[in-house]
Design a protein around this motif. Structure first.
Motif, PDB file in Angstrom:
ATOM      1  N   GLY A   1      14.987 -28.742  13.999  1.00  0.00           N
ATOM      2  CA  GLY A   1      15.794 -27.528  14.007  1.00  0.00           C
ATOM      3  C   GLY A   1      17.277 -27.815  14.181  1.00  0.00           C
ATOM      4  N   ALA A   2      18.115 -26.930  13.666  1.00  0.00           N
ATOM      5  CA  ALA A   2      19.566 -27.090  13.822  1.00  0.00           C
ATOM      6  C   ALA A   2      19.933 -26.980  15.289  1.00  0.00           C
ATOM      7  CB  ALA A   2      20.293 -26.032  13.010  1.00  0.00           C
ATOM      8  N   ILE A   3      19.257 -26.053  15.978  1.00  0.00           N
ATOM      9  CA  ILE A   3      19.466 -25.912  17.419  1.00  0.00           C
ATOM     10  C   ILE A   3      18.186 -26.348  18.120  1.00  0.00           C
ATOM     11  CG2 ILE A   3      19.930 -24.264  19.286  1.00  0.00           C
ATOM     12  CD1 ILE A   3      22.270 -24.541  17.319  1.00  0.00           C
ATOM     13  N   VAL A   4      18.343 -27.143  19.151  1.00  0.00           N
ATOM     14  CA  VAL A   4      17.173 -27.629  19.881  1.00  0.00           C
ATOM     15  C   VAL A   4      17.188 -27.032  21.288  1.00  0.00           C
ATOM     16  CG1 VAL A   4      16.014 -29.674  20.778  1.00  0.00           C
ATOM     17  CG2 VAL A   4      17.183 -29.776  18.572  1.00  0.00           C
ATOM     18  N   ILE A   5      16.062 -26.423  21.650  1.00  0.00           N
ATOM     19  CA  ILE A   5      15.942 -25.833  22.992  1.00  0.00           C
ATOM     20  C   ILE A   5      14.924 -26.657  23.774  1.00  0.00           C
ATOM     21  CG2 ILE A   5      15.192 -23.769  24.270  1.00  0.00           C
ATOM     22  CD1 ILE A   5      17.521 -22.984  22.589  1.00  0.00           C
ATOM     23  N   THR A   6      15.200 -26.933  25.042  1.00  0.00           N
ATOM     24  CA  THR A   6      14.140 -27.505  25.875  1.00  0.00           C
ATOM     25  C   THR A   6      13.809 -26.481  26.952  1.00  0.00           C
ATOM     26  OG1 THR A   6      15.746 -28.531  27.369  1.00  0.00           O
ATOM     27  CG2 THR A   6      14.886 -29.888  25.583  1.00  0.00           C
ATOM     28  N   MET A   7      12.549 -26.343  27.249  1.00  0.00           N
ATOM     29  CA  MET A   7      12.178 -25.467  28.368  1.00  0.00           C
ATOM     30  C   MET A   7      10.896 -25.956  29.020  1.00  0.00           C
ATOM     31  SD  MET A   7      11.068 -22.027  26.301  1.00  0.00           S
ATOM     32  CE  MET A   7      10.740 -21.161  27.817  1.00  0.00           C
TER      33      MET A   7
END
Ligand code: UDP
Ligand code: MG
Length: 321
Positions: A89-95
């Motif tokens: 993805g262009a934006i990477v989220i971690t949670m």
């Protein structure tokens, strides 16, 4: 750069089977109807509960899921590293997987990166729903130290909920327990535009926390290592050589003084103590030996850093051809 997805959501998990179905639903509710193409990357970090079976079942309903399963528990950093490697993805989220982080924050985190051009936006759990004595208080102390050492003005460096530009996660290597200092790793890789967003935080609903109080000791040691690496990794002799010469000179000067004083007093027939009966002489000797050892460590460190693959690795921002 063109990316296959708009968002990659990376979820490291270790024995979180009960939370996963709710988490997937929550993510879907938060992102549906927004026209965003996203992937959910689950890294099962060697769970020994039903996490993997749950993920397999969830894949039937949520086709966005991609998952891998470690053979054993390697730790959150390893899981994140693998997730970063997979992210398209262009934006990477971690949670986190434990429902403590809200997927509702994802859109705003993404907007901050796209519109304000942040490299990384870290969550800040102002209303932290954890044990005050074992987590919240030590965490404040830890963050104050981290701010001082790293120079990054974040209130909650270790927050599990973060957003990154894709190129940031591809440029850093998280290992050991370094997941606590990802913003510092990013800064050292040249991505220093780091933002912060207040995020909601929930009490743990299922399961137990995977990190005990010892994380503060390990965390402090890791911070020292990272500081050392970022300052001296490419020029270790500047550290070892300097401290070695300093120790050697202190020891040498003290010894010379003690010997000269003894000889002088002997010459003028005054009472003198033999050099070997003076404790200071032994301290000076130790200092000389330490100095030589530090210097030799510097040579060894130079040899190691010369053969390091990182020695000429630079992150390029722009190029004109
Ligand atoms: N986690 C992991 N591997 C580990 C320990 C933890 O993948 O060895 C995951 C865990 O399942 C959770 C996240 O890391 O999704 C944060 O862990 P936890 O909630 O226990 O940390 P806390 O919120 O108590 O700081
Ligand atoms: Mg948690």
């Amino acid at each position: 750069m063109n990316y296959n997805k708009d968002i990659s959501i990376i979820i490291p998990l270790y024995n979180e089977a009960e939370s996963l179905p709710e988490l997937c639903k929550w993510i879907e509710q938060s992102l549906q109807g927004k026209g965003l193409d996203y992937e959910i990357i689950m890294i099962d970090d060697g769970s020994n509960d039903k996490s993997w079976d749950t993920i397999k079942e969830l894949k039937n309903t949520f086709s966005q899921i991609k998952a891998i399963r470690f053979r054993r528990n390697y730790g959150k950093s390893a899981a994140l590293y693998k997730g970063f490697e997979m992210a398209e993805g262009a934006i990477v989220i971690t949670m986190d997987a434990d429902l403590q982080d809200s997927p509702e924050e994802i859109l705003e985190l993404r907007r901050m990166i796209l519109e304000n051009d942040y490299d990384l936006v870290s969550g800040w759990k102002l209303n932290r729903q954890d044990n005050a004595l074992t987590k919240n208080l030590p965490s404040k102390l830890y963050n104050a130290t981290a701010r001082l050492v790293t120079g990054i003005k974040l209130h909650d460096m270790n927050c599990g909920l973060k957003a990154y530009k894709n190129e940031v996660v591809k440029s850093i290597e998280v290992y050991g327990e370094m997941h606590r200092y990802i913003p510092y790793l990013a800064k050292n890789a040249g991505y220093s535009n780091i933002g912060e967003k207040l995020v909601a935080h929930q009490k743990r609903k299922y399961g137990v926390s995977k990190f005990g109080i010892n994380r503060f000791i390990n965390g402090a040691l890791d911070l020292i290592s990272l500081w050392f690496l970022s300052t001296f990794a490419k020029k270790p002799m500047h550290f070892f050589g300097f401290s070695g010469i300093l120790m050697f000179l202190i020891g040498f000067c003290v010894s010379v003084y003690l010997i000269a004083e003894k000889l002088y007093k002997q010459c003028i027939n005054e009472y003198f103590r033999p050099v070997t009966e003076q404790p200071l002489f032994y301290i000076a000797l130790v200092s000389i030996i330490l100095g030589v050892m530090l210097f030799l460590s510097g040579f060894l460190a130079e040899l190691i850093s010369r053969s390091s693959q990182e020695r000429n690795k630079y992150n390029i921002k722009d190029e004109i051809k």
